[in-house]
Design a protein around this motif. Structure first.
Motif, PDB file in Angstrom:
ATOM      1  N   THR A 189      -3.786  -5.958  -6.495  1.00  0.00           N
ATOM      2  CA  THR A 189      -2.844  -4.942  -6.939  1.00  0.00           C
ATOM      3  C   THR A 189      -2.422  -4.125  -5.722  1.00  0.00           C
ATOM      4  N   ILE A 190      -1.137  -3.846  -5.605  1.00  0.00           N
ATOM      5  CA  ILE A 190      -0.640  -2.973  -4.530  1.00  0.00           C
ATOM      6  C   ILE A 190       0.025  -1.750  -5.162  1.00  0.00           C
ATOM      7  N   ALA A 191      -0.221  -0.585  -4.578  1.00  0.00           N
ATOM      8  CA  ALA A 191       0.397   0.639  -5.080  1.00  0.00           C
ATOM      9  C   ALA A 191       0.546   1.623  -3.926  1.00  0.00           C
ATOM     10  N   PRO A 192       1.528   2.532  -4.030  1.00  0.00           N
ATOM     11  CA  PRO A 192       1.688   3.545  -2.975  1.00  0.00           C
ATOM     12  C   PRO A 192       0.711   4.708  -3.166  1.00  0.00           C
ATOM     13  N   ALA A 193       0.403   5.386  -2.050  1.00  0.00           N
ATOM     14  CA  ALA A 193      -0.428   6.602  -2.117  1.00  0.00           C
ATOM     15  C   ALA A 193       0.223   7.657  -1.231  1.00  0.00           C
ATOM     16  N   GLY A 194       0.028   8.923  -1.589  1.00  0.00           N
ATOM     17  CA  GLY A 194       0.692  10.013  -0.884  1.00  0.00           C
ATOM     18  C   GLY A 194       0.009  10.427   0.409  1.00  0.00           C
ATOM     19  N   GLY A 195      -1.206   9.937   0.625  1.00  0.00           N
ATOM     20  CA  GLY A 195      -1.970  10.332   1.816  1.00  0.00           C
ATOM     21  C   GLY A 195      -3.446  10.102   1.533  1.00  0.00           C
ATOM     22  N   PRO A 196      -4.318  10.464   2.474  1.00  0.00           N
ATOM     23  CA  PRO A 196      -5.755  10.190   2.317  1.00  0.00           C
ATOM     24  C   PRO A 196      -6.363  10.808   1.060  1.00  0.00           C
ATOM     25  N   LEU A 197      -6.000  12.063   0.765  1.00  0.00           N
ATOM     26  CA  LEU A 197      -6.573  12.709  -0.411  1.00  0.00           C
ATOM     27  C   LEU A 197      -6.107  12.054  -1.688  1.00  0.00           C
TER      28      LEU A 197
END
Lengths: 425, 425
Positions: free
Chosen positions: B324-332
Motif C-alpha cells: 500500500t502506498i499513501a502520502p504523509a504530511g511529515g515525520p509526525l
C-alpha cells in the motif's frame, strides 16, 4: 463540581481517556527536570494546608467526611477518608521523595548490528493508564504523581465517598502544578461521576486505556480484574493477599516470636501474617506458646479448619484479628503449601539452617520471599524506597509484586545508523 | 503413536500440563551447564540425520508430507512441512547457538535494607508455558529448546499436518537429550491429538498454563488470543503485523529504494514492507518510480484504497505481492498513521535529517522503530543474536516485540539476612 449520571458513564470515561491521550505528548516529551518540578509544585501546594490550596481541600474533605458519617461509615474507613494538616504534609513529603528519585535511563545501547547500524532498547511511556482506588483521598495525589513521574497520562477513579476531596486535590494541587511546570494539566483526568459504573467503564476501554491499576483487594477487585480481562485490558492487581510464615525445625525461637509480632502490627493489610506454618516436630510445643503470645489481640484458628488454609482474615472485617496455624513437614512442604494454598503474595521462613532456607526459597514462587524477615516488608516503599504504585500478583513475565513508576513503561527496540546516534540526543 | 479423540482433548491437555509441572523442578534446579548440555545433546541427535534418531524423524516427516500432498496442501506450506538433512543440520546449529548464550543472572542484589537485611531480585522460571504453532516441524525443537533454556516446562501443540514429525522429534531428540543430561524428559510435553480443539484447550488452563506463546498470525491467532484472555491466560502473540516505511522529504533516494527492496525480500512474513508512506512533496515524483522499481514482482495499491490503510497483504494469500502506498504530511504525521492505522509492529523512516528522525522515533510507539534501516530486522535473532521465542504486540509493560528465552521469567523480591547471603550460593 460536575457529577455525571451513571447512564453516560462509559462516554464520560472514554472522553476523559481521549482528553488525557491528547495531552500525553506534553509529558512524554518533557525532560526529567520538568517532571520533577511539577511534583515539587504539587508538594508545595499540599504543604500550604490552610492557604490558597489547602483551604478548599480541607473544606471539600470535611464535606466528604460529614456525608460519610451521616451515611453510617465505620471508624476505620472514616479515618482513612479524613485529611488534616499532618496528612497533607505527609503526602507532600512523599511527592518530594518521588521527585528526588532518579528515573531509569530511557535508552540503552544493546549492540552493534551489521551494516553500520546500532540496536538500542528504549523505554517509552504506556500512554494513558487507568487507576481505581478506594475512598482514600491521598491516593489521588499518590497515583497521579506516579503517573506523571513515569510520563504517562491517567484516568483516575475513586470511591464516591472521597470524590469531593479528590476533585479538590486535582483542581487545587495536581492540575495547577502541572500547568505551572509547563505541562498539559489535561494529561491526568479524574472521573467526576459517582457510583461503581465508572469503575467498570474504566476497565472497558482497551483502545484508550490498555492498563489499569486496581488498588485494594477482595471481591470488588477480583470482579474488576475479571471484567478487564474479558475486554482485553491488562490490570495490575492483587485481589488476594495474606503473608505466610514457616517456623522451621531449626528456627531461633526469639526470632520466630519477633516475626510473628512484626507480622501482626496491622491487621487490615495484605502483607500481614495470615498463615503460620510450624514444623511438625515443634508443633505441639509451639501452638500454645504462640496462642498465648498473640492473645488477647489476635485469635488462632487451629486444625481442623472450617475454612481454606489460605483464607484471608484481613478481608473478613468481623474476624480480622485471627491467624491460621497449621503443621508443615519441612521447608519444601511449607513452600508447597504456600504455593498451592495461598495467594502467592509473600511467604517467609524462620530458620538458622541455610540448607532449609535454600530449599524454601528455591521452591516458593510467590512475589516476595523472606528469610528471617517479615512479609510486612513486601511493600514498594519499604523494599525499594520508592512510592508503590500497587501490588500485582500474577504468574507471567512483567511487573510483579510491588510495582513502582519504573515499571510503567513499554519496551521498544530501535535501530539507527551508528554514526548518527549522537544526533538523537 | 497415540492420537486422542477431540472430545477428551481438554483432559489430555490438562494431564500433559500436570505431567510437565511435576517435572519442572528438575529444570528449575539444574545448573546452566546441565541445561546447555541437554541442548547440545538435542543438536547431536539432529545432526545424526540418517542415523539412529534421524532415520525415524525423516520417515515420520515423509509420512506427514505424503499425507499433506494427498490432502492437496499447497507449495509454500508443503515446503515448510518438509524436513531434510540440511534442515536438520540448520536446526542443530540453532541449538548450539542457544546453548552458547550466557543466561541472565538469576539473582541481583538491589540494596541493603535496615535490620541487617538485604534485598535481592530473583528471576524465576514461569513454570509450564504453552506454545501453539503452525505445521512446521522445526518449531517443535525450536520452542522446546527455548523453554528448556529458560528452565520452564512446556506443553506444545502443533498443526495436525506436522504431528507425526513433531512426535518423532520429541521422542528421538528432545526427550532423550533431556534424559541424557539428567533432566526429567516429562518437563516438555507434546499434545498428541489432532484437530483445533487442542489449541483451544491449551489456552483454557489458567491454573496449569498461565502463559501461552502463539506463533503465527492472522485470524486463528487472534481468536486464540481472545479465548485465552477470557480464561485469564496471558499470551505472547501478534495476530497482525506489517512493516511501515516513511520516505521523508530529506530522504536519500538510493537508501529509500534499497530499503523498499530489502523490505520485500520475503512476502509472507510479518515484518515485511506493507505500507509505504511518502512525504507529500515527493509523492507525485516517487509513486511512479516506486511502482516501476517493485514491478513486476509486487503490485502497488494507491489511494483511494478499497481497504484499511494498515491492511496486511502477507495474510492475503491471493494478493500477498502487494504494498500500500499513501502520502504523509511529515515525520509526525507518518508516525501518527503508523500508530493509529497499523498493527504497531514496526515502522521506519528514511531521512538524512536528524530532526526528522527524532520527531518520528519519539512519536512512533510500535514494538520496533527504524532509522535508515529495514523493518525486516524486527526479529529476535537478527536484533539480539538469540533465537526468537515469538513476537508480542501489546501496549503494556512486560515482554514486547521480539521475545527471547530471557523474557520467560518471573520477578521475585527476596529478603535475606545480609550476613547469610553467601550461604544461599
Amino acid at each position: 463540581m460536575a457529577v455525571a449520571d451513571e447512564q453516560d458513564v462509559n462516554e464520560v470515561v472514554a472522553a476523559a481517556a481521549r482528553a488525557a491521550r491528547a495531552a500525553t505528548g506534553s509529558l512524554a516529551a518533557a525532560p526529567a527536570k520538568t517532571i520533577d518540578e511539577a511534583l515539587r509544585g504539587m508538594a508545595r501546594r499540599l504543604a500550604d494546608a490552610h492557604g490558597r490550596s489547602g483551604g478548599p481541600i480541607l473544606a471539600a474533605n470535611a464535606a466528604d467526611v460529614a456525608a460519610a458519617e451521616a451515611g453510617g461509615m465505620s471508624g476505620g474507613l472514616l479515618d482513612r477518608l479524613r485529611l488534616d494538616e499532618a496528612r497533607l504534609a505527609a503526602m507532600a513529603e512523599q511527592l518530594n521523595i518521588l521527585a528526588d528519585v532518579e528515573p531509569e535511563p530511557a535508552r540503552r545501547t544493546v549492540r552493534e548490528l551489521g551494516g553500520g547500524l546500532v540496536l538500542q532498547e528504549w523505554r517509552r511511556p504506556v500512554g494513558v493508564i487507568g487507576a481505581n482506588y478506594e475512598a482514600r483521598p491521598n491516593v489521588t495525589v499518590d497515583v497521579a504523581s506516579q503517573l506523571v513521574k513515569s510520563q504517562n497520562g491517567g484516568v483516575l477513579r475513586t470511591g464516591s465517598a472521597a470524590l469531593a476531596s479528590a476533585i479538590a486535590l486535582m483542581d487545587e494541587v495536581v492540575a495547577p502544578a502541572l500547568a505551572e511546570a509547563g505541562l498539559d494539566p489535561a494529561a491526568v483526568q479524574l472521573i467526576r461521576a459517582r457510583g461503581r459504573g465508572s469503575a467498570e467503564a474504566l476497565v472497558a476501554q482497551p483502545g484508550l486505556i490498555p492498563l489499569v491499576i486496581l488498588r485494594g483487594s477482595g471481591e470488588s477487585t477480583r470482579s474488576l480484574a475479571e471484567k478487564a480481562a474479558l475486554q482485553g485490558v491488562r490490570t495490575l492487581a492483587h485481589a488476594d493477599g495474606g503473608g505466610v510464615l514457616y517456623v522451621d525445625a531449626a528456627a531461633d525461637l526469639d526470632k520466630a516470636f519477633a516475626l510473628i509480632t512484626a507480622g501482626l502490627d496491622r491487621l487490615g493489610v495484605c502483607n500481614r501474617l495470615n498463615l503460620l506454618l510450624i514444623h511438625r516436630d515443634r508443633y505441639d510445643d509451639l501452638v500454645p506458646r504462640v496462642t498465648d503470645a498473640v492473645a488477647p489481640r489476635v485469635a488462632v484458628s487451629l486444625p481442623p479448619h472450617d475454612h481454606p488454609l489460605g483464607y484471608e482474615w484481613a478481608l473478613d472485617s468481623a474476624r480480622e484479628a485471627t491467624i491460621t496455624i497449621a503443621p508443615a513437614g519441612g521447608p519444601l512442604d511449607a513452600a508447597r503449601i504456600a504455593n498451592d494454598e495461598t495467594s502467592g503474595l509473600a511467604a517467609g521462613i524462620v530458620t538458622e539452617d541455610a540448607a532449609a532456607a535454600r530449599e524454601f526459597l528455591s521452591a516458593y514462587a510467590g512475589t516476595g520471599a523472606f528469610w528471617n524477615a517479615t512479609t510486612r516488608l513486601l511493600d514498594g516503599f519499604k523494599l525499594l524506597n520508592v512510592p508503590e504504585t500497587g501490588i500485582n500478583i500474577d504468574r507471567v513475565p512483567g511487573p510483579r509484586g510491588p510495582v513502582t513508576f519504573r515499571d510503567l513503561s513499554l519496551r521498544q527496540y530501535t535501530v539507527v545508523p551508528a554514526d548518527r546516534l549522537a544526533d538523537l540526543d
